[in-house]
Design an enzyme around this catalytic site. Structure first.
Site, PDB file in Angstrom:
ATOM      1  N   GLY A 136      -3.427  66.297  65.325  1.00 38.92           N
ATOM      2  CA  GLY A 136      -2.699  67.223  66.016  1.00 38.92           C
ATOM      3  C   GLY A 136      -3.427  67.716  67.226  1.00 38.92           C
ATOM      4  CE  LYS A 141      -4.182  59.252  66.913  1.00 39.62           C
ATOM      5  NZ  LYS A 141      -5.277  59.977  66.321  1.00 39.62           N
TER       6      LYS A 141
END
Length: 281
Positions: free
Chosen positions: A245, A38
């Site tokens: 996103g 991430k």
């Protein structure tokens, strides 16, 4: 004497494709994106593979953490074919937190270049949790998983989402095998605000020409991410997939504050070790 007939080239083995063989050979990677989950590793891989001197494995092979017993030849067989002038790259973000990975990569080649994409550990943890939640909706709350004792502010460092962001701790294992000069740190934040600048540094680190520049990117307001004007394969514009996103879960600001306090000493140690201030404070 009669002229000798030129020798016929040997017939290709049955079942081999017609036409010229694919150029190049499969090589073990000279550079690996080893972390962090991430942080922006997929973006770095998608951006760098636009470079003509780079060939990248699209999937995460997890060789140095999960598949090590399959051996280096298995690992090599997964790699794309490259010309002598090209660099082979793979990425598996969990390597950074795998105890054995530094030694195993060192044993493959002590010259391997390592790329680590780092991001503010608090937002990284929330992003990690958001991803898990999308797959397992019944998991406990972020707060519940973060603290062993909330009133005492005791953070549970055994929870992976918290542990990964303790970058200074993990980096120590790598520095037992590799000099800092062989590890390049990409700022996950700057990758979004200045992709060309961050990718310029990656190209310098890999020793390849700065081919990827501002001209390659446009900012997609819907995703809040930079996207490539042309992808490696199709030549069409390319944004990262739907799973990138995601809107983060809303977290109590007080929890965020406690986590900031928790990470601060680790961040400072990390900045001092790598000689780079990522401005997460």
């Amino acid at each position: 004497a009669p002229a000798r007939r030129p020798r016929e080239p040997p017939a290709p083995p049955a079942g081999s494709p017609p036409g010229p063989a694919r150029p190049g050979a499969k090589r073990l990677p000279q550079a690996i994106v080893v972390g962090v989950k991430k942080g922006g590793t997929r973006a770095v891989l998608e951006f760098i593979r636009v470079h003509p001197d780079v060939r990248a494995l699209g999937t995460e092979p997890h060789f140095f953490d999960r598949n090590y017993d399959r051996g280096l030849e298995w690992y090599r067989s997964l790699m794309p074919r490259t010309l002598d002038s090209q660099i082979t790259v793979e990425k598996t973000p969990s390597y950074f937190v795998t105890k054995e990975a530094p030694r195993r990569i060192f044993n493959m080649s002590r010259d391997t270049k390592l790329i680590v994409v780092v991001r503010n550990p608090v937002t990284r943890a929330i992003s990690d949790y958001t991803q898990t939640l999308s797959k397992k909706p019944d998991i406990p709350t972020f707060e519940g998983l973060t603290f062993r004792n909330r009133s005492l502010g005791l953070v549970d460092t055994s929870w992976n989402a918290i542990r990964i962001g303790m970058y200074a701790v993990h980096l120590e294992s790598w520095l037992q095998y590799f000099p800092l000069s062989q590890i390049h740190f990409v700022s996950g934040e700057k990758l979004i605000t200045d992709p060309a600048g961050e990718m310029g540094k990656v190209q310098d680190f890999l020793g390849i020409k700065r081919v990827i520049t501002d001209k390659h990117f446009y900012f997609n307001k819907t995703k809040g991410f930079p996207c490539l004007k042309k992808s490696e394969s199709s030549g069409l514009p390319r944004c990262l997939g739907k799973s990138k996103g995601r809107t983060h879960v809303q977290i109590d600001p007080e929890v965020i504050e406690q986590l900031r306090d928790f990470y601060r000493p680790y961040n400072i140690k990390f900045y001092e070790t790598v000689g780079q201030d990522f401005r997460w404070e």
